[in-house]
Write an enzyme that holds these catalytic residues in place. Sequence first.
Site, PDB file in Angstrom:
ATOM      1  N   HIS A  17      17.860  21.362  71.850  1.00  0.00           N
ATOM      2  CA  HIS A  17      18.846  21.811  72.609  1.00  0.00           C
ATOM      3  C   HIS A  17      18.865  21.173  74.268  1.00  0.00           C
ATOM      4  CE1 HIS A  17      18.057  25.485  70.322  1.00  0.00           C
ATOM      5  NE2 HIS A  17      19.204  25.308  69.786  1.00  0.00           N
ATOM      6  N   LYS A  41      21.309  39.913  64.154  1.00  0.00           N
ATOM      7  CA  LYS A  41      19.899  39.062  64.001  1.00  0.00           C
ATOM      8  C   LYS A  41      18.897  39.834  64.714  1.00  0.00           C
ATOM      9  CE  LYS A  41      21.265  34.255  63.434  1.00  0.00           C
ATOM     10  NZ  LYS A  41      21.336  32.754  64.082  1.00  0.00           N
ATOM     11  N   ARG A  90      23.653  18.528  63.919  1.00  0.00           N
ATOM     12  CA  ARG A  90      22.616  17.714  63.329  1.00  0.00           C
ATOM     13  C   ARG A  90      22.831  17.071  62.101  1.00  0.00           C
ATOM     14  NH1 ARG A  90      18.849  22.775  63.971  1.00  0.00           N
ATOM     15  NH2 ARG A  90      20.925  23.445  63.767  1.00  0.00           N
ATOM     16  N   SER A 128      15.309  25.757  65.653  1.00  0.00           N
ATOM     17  CA  SER A 128      14.414  26.927  66.323  1.00  0.00           C
ATOM     18  C   SER A 128      13.659  27.830  64.944  1.00  0.00           C
ATOM     19  CB  SER A 128      15.313  28.114  66.798  1.00  0.00           C
ATOM     20  OG  SER A 128      15.987  27.490  67.891  1.00  0.00           O
TER      21      SER A 128
HETATM   22  P1  ADP Z   1      23.411  29.323  66.793  1.00  0.00           P
HETATM   23  O1  ADP Z   1      22.425  30.595  66.106  1.00  0.00           O
HETATM   24  O2  ADP Z   1      24.624  29.494  67.463  1.00  0.00           O
HETATM   25  O3  ADP Z   1      23.342  28.296  65.540  1.00  0.00           O
HETATM   26  P2  ADP Z   1      21.183  27.851  67.818  1.00  0.00           P
HETATM   27  O4  ADP Z   1      20.441  28.151  69.100  1.00  0.00           O
HETATM   28  O5  ADP Z   1      20.364  27.456  66.593  1.00  0.00           O
HETATM   29  O6  ADP Z   1      22.161  28.763  67.942  1.00  0.00           O
HETATM   30  O7  ADP Z   1      21.936  26.518  68.321  1.00  0.00           O
HETATM   31  C1  ADP Z   1      22.865  26.242  69.215  1.00  0.00           C
HETATM   32  C2  ADP Z   1      23.558  24.856  69.198  1.00  0.00           C
HETATM   33  O8  ADP Z   1      22.478  23.827  69.248  1.00  0.00           O
HETATM   34  C3  ADP Z   1      23.925  24.679  67.800  1.00  0.00           C
HETATM   35  O9  ADP Z   1      25.582  23.839  68.353  1.00  0.00           O
HETATM   36  C4  ADP Z   1      23.242  23.999  66.934  1.00  0.00           C
HETATM   37  O10 ADP Z   1      23.886  23.078  66.249  1.00  0.00           O
HETATM   38  C5  ADP Z   1      22.667  23.025  68.195  1.00  0.00           C
HETATM   39  N1  ADP Z   1      21.333  22.348  67.908  1.00  0.00           N
HETATM   40  C6  ADP Z   1      20.296  23.162  67.409  1.00  0.00           C
HETATM   41  N2  ADP Z   1      19.219  22.282  67.413  1.00  0.00           N
HETATM   42  C7  ADP Z   1      19.682  21.007  67.880  1.00  0.00           C
HETATM   43  C8  ADP Z   1      19.173  19.680  67.657  1.00  0.00           C
HETATM   44  N3  ADP Z   1      17.837  19.557  67.134  1.00  0.00           N
HETATM   45  N4  ADP Z   1      20.014  18.651  67.882  1.00  0.00           N
HETATM   46  C9  ADP Z   1      21.218  18.846  68.240  1.00  0.00           C
HETATM   47  N5  ADP Z   1      21.801  20.048  68.204  1.00  0.00           N
HETATM   48  C10 ADP Z   1      21.218  21.236  68.125  1.00  0.00           C
END
Ligand code: ADP
Length: 160
Positions: A17, A41, A90, A128
């Site tokens: 992130h 969630k 990703r 995450s």
């Molecule tokens: P959500 O529950 O909305 O998917 P996340 O916190 O999992 O929220 O992710 C927020 C954003 O960050 C999403 O667009 C996700 O695809 C992106 N993201 C998560 N991990 C990575 C990573 N390692 N590299 C690039 N983007 C990421």
Amino acid sequence: MRSAVCPGSFDPVTNGHIDIFERASKMFDVLIVAVFHNPNKHPLFEMEERVALLKQATSHIPNIKIDSFSGLLNDYVRKQDCKVVVRGLRALSDFEYEFQRALLNKKVASEIETVFMMTSSEYSFVSSSGIKELAKFAGDISELVPPCVAKAIVQHAHKI
Ligand code: ADP
């Protein structure tokens, strides 16, 4: 002023992130990172903790603002007087979900664009949920999350 909203659960924020925030913040005057309160969630970190960790982990980015929201993303984005949503991508598995969400949002709020940023290769496998899985079994996550998250997750590991 050109601003963008970067929404997500951030449960917890990872270096994947942070990499997206650092790169996106260079393209806009203000980048608003908005933590989504999803009633469906059950997060490991409370909303206040996720916001606090994001603030600590992004203190080196001058034009970032950390906020939270519930309800519809489009409503939140409009309230911020903003027209761009940034999401990270990703793998192919992200694409299907993001593609549907972006088209749905576009249908109901045609003035808002979703832009996608490709992950950096070193974070392409970081999520995450993966971090929480590793932390549960005391795996080494120090290279994958900001130091404040590595510390905080130890205190929550019994709940994973
Ligand atoms: P959500 O529950 O909305 O998917 P996340 O916190 O999992 O929220 O992710 C927020 C954003 O960050 C999403 O667009 C996700 O695809 C992106 N993201 C998560 N991990 C990575 C990573 N390692 N590299 C690039 N983007 C990421």
